[in-house]
Scaffold this motif. Structure first.
Motif, PDB file in Angstrom:
ATOM      1  N   GLU A 119       0.817  -1.213   0.000  1.00 28.52           N
ATOM      2  CA  GLU A 119       0.000   0.000   0.000  1.00 28.52           C
ATOM      3  C   GLU A 119       0.854   1.268   0.000  1.00 28.52           C
ATOM      4  OE1 GLU A 119      -2.828  -0.302   3.170  1.00 28.52           O
ATOM      5  OE2 GLU A 119      -3.848  -2.021   2.280  1.00 28.52           O
ATOM      6  N   LEU A 120       1.866   1.303  -0.842  1.00 31.27           N
ATOM      7  CA  LEU A 120       2.705   2.490  -0.961  1.00 31.27           C
ATOM      8  C   LEU A 120       1.963   3.586  -1.727  1.00 31.27           C
ATOM      9  CD1 LEU A 120       6.128   0.844  -1.908  1.00 31.27           C
ATOM     10  CD2 LEU A 120       5.282   1.456   0.358  1.00 31.27           C
ATOM     11  N   PRO A 121       2.223   4.844  -1.413  1.00 32.03           N
ATOM     12  CA  PRO A 121       1.575   5.931  -2.165  1.00 32.03           C
ATOM     13  C   PRO A 121       2.062   5.941  -3.606  1.00 32.03           C
ATOM     14  CG  PRO A 121       3.230   6.801  -0.643  1.00 32.03           C
ATOM     15  CD  PRO A 121       3.087   5.346  -0.327  1.00 32.03           C
ATOM     16  N   MET A 122       1.129   5.916  -4.552  1.00 34.72           N
ATOM     17  CA  MET A 122       1.485   5.957  -5.971  1.00 34.72           C
ATOM     18  C   MET A 122       0.318   6.512  -6.762  1.00 34.72           C
ATOM     19  SD  MET A 122       1.311   1.900  -7.091  1.00 34.72           S
ATOM     20  CE  MET A 122       2.258   1.299  -5.673  1.00 34.72           C
ATOM     21  N   GLU A 123       0.601   6.969  -7.975  1.00 42.29           N
ATOM     22  CA  GLU A 123      -0.435   7.483  -8.852  1.00 42.29           C
ATOM     23  C   GLU A 123      -1.310   6.331  -9.345  1.00 42.29           C
ATOM     24  OE1 GLU A 123      -0.877  10.650  -9.351  1.00 42.29           O
ATOM     25  OE2 GLU A 123       0.923  11.256  -8.250  1.00 42.29           O
ATOM     26  N   SER A 124      -2.546   6.653  -9.713  1.00 40.25           N
ATOM     27  CA  SER A 124      -3.480   5.610 -10.148  1.00 40.25           C
ATOM     28  C   SER A 124      -2.976   4.895 -11.404  1.00 40.25           C
ATOM     29  CB  SER A 124      -4.866   6.202 -10.395  1.00 40.25           C
ATOM     30  OG  SER A 124      -4.803   7.229 -11.368  1.00 40.25           O
ATOM     31  N   ASP A 125      -2.343   5.652 -12.315  1.00 42.19           N
ATOM     32  CA  ASP A 125      -1.835   5.003 -13.523  1.00 42.19           C
ATOM     33  C   ASP A 125      -0.661   4.086 -13.215  1.00 42.19           C
ATOM     34  OD1 ASP A 125      -0.244   7.201 -12.884  1.00 42.19           O
ATOM     35  OD2 ASP A 125       0.393   7.503 -14.962  1.00 42.19           O
ATOM     36  N   GLN A 126       0.143   4.443 -12.215  1.00 44.89           N
ATOM     37  CA  GLN A 126       1.233   3.557 -11.797  1.00 44.89           C
ATOM     38  C   GLN A 126       0.675   2.261 -11.210  1.00 44.89           C
ATOM     39  OE1 GLN A 126       3.187   6.289  -9.079  1.00 44.89           O
ATOM     40  NE2 GLN A 126       4.828   6.693 -10.565  1.00 44.89           N
ATOM     41  N   GLN A 127      -0.367   2.378 -10.404  1.00 50.25           N
ATOM     42  CA  GLN A 127      -0.984   1.189  -9.807  1.00 50.25           C
ATOM     43  C   GLN A 127      -1.571   0.289 -10.888  1.00 50.25           C
ATOM     44  OE1 GLN A 127      -3.343   1.814  -6.334  1.00 50.25           O
ATOM     45  NE2 GLN A 127      -4.511  -0.070  -6.580  1.00 50.25           N
ATOM     46  N   ARG A 128      -2.259   0.883 -11.858  1.00 51.55           N
ATOM     47  CA  ARG A 128      -2.843   0.081 -12.939  1.00 51.55           C
ATOM     48  C   ARG A 128      -1.755  -0.630 -13.746  1.00 51.55           C
ATOM     49  NH1 ARG A 128      -6.319   4.540 -13.440  1.00 51.55           N
ATOM     50  NH2 ARG A 128      -5.034   5.391 -15.144  1.00 51.55           N
ATOM     51  N   THR A 129      -0.653   0.067 -13.994  1.00 51.08           N
ATOM     52  CA  THR A 129       0.451  -0.539 -14.737  1.00 51.08           C
ATOM     53  C   THR A 129       0.999  -1.752 -13.999  1.00 51.08           C
ATOM     54  OG1 THR A 129       1.095   1.545 -15.782  1.00 51.08           O
ATOM     55  CG2 THR A 129       2.780  -0.157 -15.620  1.00 51.08           C
ATOM     56  N   LEU A 130       1.226  -1.593 -12.700  1.00 49.16           N
ATOM     57  CA  LEU A 130       1.760  -2.706 -11.910  1.00 49.16           C
ATOM     58  C   LEU A 130       0.756  -3.850 -11.812  1.00 49.16           C
ATOM     59  CD1 LEU A 130       3.579  -0.743  -9.062  1.00 49.16           C
ATOM     60  CD2 LEU A 130       4.640  -2.000 -10.938  1.00 49.16           C
ATOM     61  N   GLU A 131      -0.522  -3.533 -11.679  1.00 42.19           N
ATOM     62  CA  GLU A 131      -1.545  -4.581 -11.630  1.00 42.19           C
ATOM     63  C   GLU A 131      -1.602  -5.356 -12.941  1.00 42.19           C
ATOM     64  OE1 GLU A 131      -4.658  -2.527  -8.434  1.00 42.19           O
ATOM     65  OE2 GLU A 131      -4.971  -2.317 -10.586  1.00 42.19           O
ATOM     66  N   ASP A 132      -1.488  -4.661 -14.074  1.00 41.08           N
ATOM     67  CA  ASP A 132      -1.488  -5.330 -15.371  1.00 41.08           C
ATOM     68  C   ASP A 132      -0.285  -6.265 -15.499  1.00 41.08           C
ATOM     69  OD1 ASP A 132      -3.797  -4.066 -16.113  1.00 41.08           O
ATOM     70  OD2 ASP A 132      -2.806  -2.494 -17.296  1.00 41.08           O
ATOM     71  N   ARG A 133       0.867  -5.794 -15.059  1.00 38.09           N
ATOM     72  CA  ARG A 133       2.061  -6.632 -15.153  1.00 38.09           C
ATOM     73  C   ARG A 133       1.984  -7.821 -14.200  1.00 38.09           C
ATOM     74  NH1 ARG A 133       6.290  -1.492 -15.464  1.00 38.09           N
ATOM     75  NH2 ARG A 133       5.694  -0.859 -17.581  1.00 38.09           N
ATOM     76  N   GLN A 134       1.414  -7.607 -13.029  1.00 34.63           N
ATOM     77  CA  GLN A 134       1.228  -8.722 -12.089  1.00 34.63           C
ATOM     78  C   GLN A 134       0.299  -9.773 -12.674  1.00 34.63           C
ATOM     79  OE1 GLN A 134      -1.277  -8.332  -8.410  1.00 34.63           O
ATOM     80  NE2 GLN A 134       0.689  -8.611  -7.354  1.00 34.63           N
ATOM     81  N   ARG A 135      -0.769  -9.328 -13.318  1.00 34.47           N
ATOM     82  CA  ARG A 135      -1.717 -10.261 -13.941  1.00 34.47           C
ATOM     83  C   ARG A 135      -1.024 -11.063 -15.039  1.00 34.47           C
ATOM     84  NH1 ARG A 135      -4.961  -6.656 -15.416  1.00 34.47           N
ATOM     85  NH2 ARG A 135      -5.913  -6.473 -13.356  1.00 34.47           N
TER      86      ARG A 135
END
Length: 509
Positions: A119-135
């Motif tokens: 739960e680190l502070p990050m921008e929404s687009d950064q979170q989406r990018t990381l979630e896509d790569r995790q998937r």
């Protein structure tokens, strides 16, 4: 005169332009070149942990910009990301996951995207990018690699020589005896030409076991059962004989070729509960797990899967099984006075043994929370009809192996996998050992199918629908049931155990 004035003005204008240029930032007009990444890495060797990690991250950025992806990946992989600040950890995760995906390294992508759990502070687009790569990484790892799992020595062969290496003494001997007994009995009922040879694993080291197995000319070894031994095996590059371990190692990934792992994983059940609760529309969960190592492992499995889907954990309670149940329920449900406060709780995950679990729903009723959905693992179900005792579990949803809930799983005993073995063992076995008996049957069946992995893709076993995952671990998908009038009753779970109903729902599962 005019010519002289023009010359003066031109000289003055040039001087002003030069002065203006001199005041501008060199990063705009005369950009400084990137530092030498090799020099930065040398500096990092002389620095403290936090400064060194940041310096190495700068080197990673430069190497990546220069197109040196493999060098950048190696540096990013080796640096200590825990020493970075929160913002730099996000930077590291983004660049490392990008490099890892480009180099087809899904394990490293998962390591990078662990920052999502913190739960680190990050921008929404950064979170989406990381979630896509995790998937992407999870999907890549869930696909078995034919080359990695190739068993050329078994190709086109019928597996009929199996060595079973289980301990006959020590803390695991009673579990091993039950599993081995189930294998023998199932083998006799099948009446096939498989030769089972048993070894006392407690008498030999792992290397000695493999020497004995090779001397016996066995095609496959079943075992070991000890978790620590499985962990040792999965850290090897390969094992001498195709092996079906009857437990899961502690490493994040199994890297040993020809090593397969199968067991009754409580962590897998927790992850399935998280997915089921999310599919049912819940978003804010409370947890109750016992305050021991088992409870911690299973609770973390649920927690991580729930957060991966985007859910919130309102309360997480690690209870003492010897203390009153009301102590844990009060905390889990935010009880004020005598009433649960459920504004931010829409379901409960429960890990408990039967005696404790049966006290939870009546306690919830007492605190005015009778309708709060409860999702549980198989551990609250003793596997025998006890309608009077299990009345207190009414409306609790739980998963279990098909052999334990045949009516809910497949619509009746007669259509269970390996019904003849089920019937014989159900008549002659202690109900408390029945899951281990089913495990022995499935271990036998998996071992005989290792020459053709396609048979393990959605194989309907005694302990669930079985799938071979990307690192050789066998994953079980379990059917669900709900207690009604003290008896496990069916819950529609599309796609499980060959269910052909409601195809629209199946697509959403």
């Amino acid at each position: 005169m005019k010519q002289s004035l023009r010359g003066f003005l031109a000289a003055t204008l040039m001087a002003l332009l030069m002065a203006g240029c001199a005041t501008q930032s060199p990063s705009v007009v005369d950009r400084e070149p990137d530092q030498d990444p090799g020099q930065l890495l040398s500096q990092a060797e002389e620095q403290g942990p936090e400064e060194a990690a940041k310096t190495r991250l700068e080197a990673v950025d430069i190497l990546a910009r220069q197109g040196e992806r493999e060098d950048a990946f190696d540096v990013a992989k080796s640096l200590d990301e825990q020493a970075l600040s929160e913002s730099d950890r996000v930077r590291w995760a983004l660049v490392f996951s990008e490099l890892a995906r480009a180099l087809d390294e899904p394990d490293s992508v998962l390591r990078a995207t662990q920052v999502l759990n913190d739960e680190l502070p990050m921008e929404s687009d950064q979170q989406r990018t990381l979630e896509d790569r995790q998937r992407w990484a999870r999907e890549a790892l869930d696909k078995p690699d034919p080359e990695r799992f190739a068993l050329p020595e078994l190709e086109g062969e019928t597996i009929n020589r199996i060595a079973v290496a289980l301990p006959e003494s020590g803390t695991l001997s009673s579990v091993a005896e039950t599993i081995a007994d189930a294998m023998r009995r199932h083998h006799d009922i099948q009446d096939d030409d498989v030769q089972l040879s048993f070894l006392d694993a407690s008498e030999y080291s792992l290397n000695e076991l493999y020497d004995r197995v090779e001397q016996m000319n066995a095609q496959v070894m079943i075992g070991p059962l000890d978790k620590e031994q499985v962990t040792q095996l999965e850290q090897r590059d390969s094992v001498p004989v195709p092996t079906l371990a009857l437990n899961y190692g502690s490493s994040d990934r199994n890297q040993a070729k020809r090593l397969f792992q199968y067991g009754l994983s409580a962590e897998d059940e927790a992850r399935q509960a998280a997915r089921r609760a999310w599919q049912d529309g819940h978003r804010q969960m409370s947890l109750m797990v016992p305050d021991n190592n088992w409870g911690q492992r299973v609770g973390e499995a649920f927690w991580n899967e729930w957060h991966r889907q985007g859910g919130d954990i309102s309360n997480a309670v690690r209870y003492n099984p010897d203390n009153p149940v009301s102590d844990a329920v009060e905390t889990a449900l935010n009880v004020r006075g005598e009433r649960a406060q459920l504004d931010d709780i829409d379901a409960l995950f429960l890990l408990a043994l039967p005696d404790y679990a049966r006290q939870v729903p009546p306690t919830m009723d007492y605190y005015y929370a009778p309708d709060l959905p409860v999702y549980a693992t198989s551990h609250l179900h003793e596997g025998q009809r006890q309608t009077r005792l299990d009345q207190d579990l009414n409306e609790v949803m739980f998963m279990d192996i098909p052999w334990q809930i045949p009516d809910a799983a497949v619509g009746g005993e007669e259509v269970l996998p390996f019904y003849d073995s089920y019937q014989r063992m159900r008549e002659e076995s202690d109900a408390s050992l029945f899951r281990l008996m089913a495990m022995g049957v499935d271990a036998y069946e998996i071992a005989t199918r290792l020459s053709d992995f396609s048979e393990l893709e959605g194989f309907d076993g005694s302990t669930g629908r079985l799938f071979l995952t990307g690192d050789g671990r066998i994953y079980r998908e379990l059917p669900w049931a709900k207690f009604q009038n003290g008896t496990p009753s069916p819950i529609l779970i599309p796609g499980l155990m060959g269910d052909e109903e409601d195809t629209d729902e199946r697509d959403d599962n």
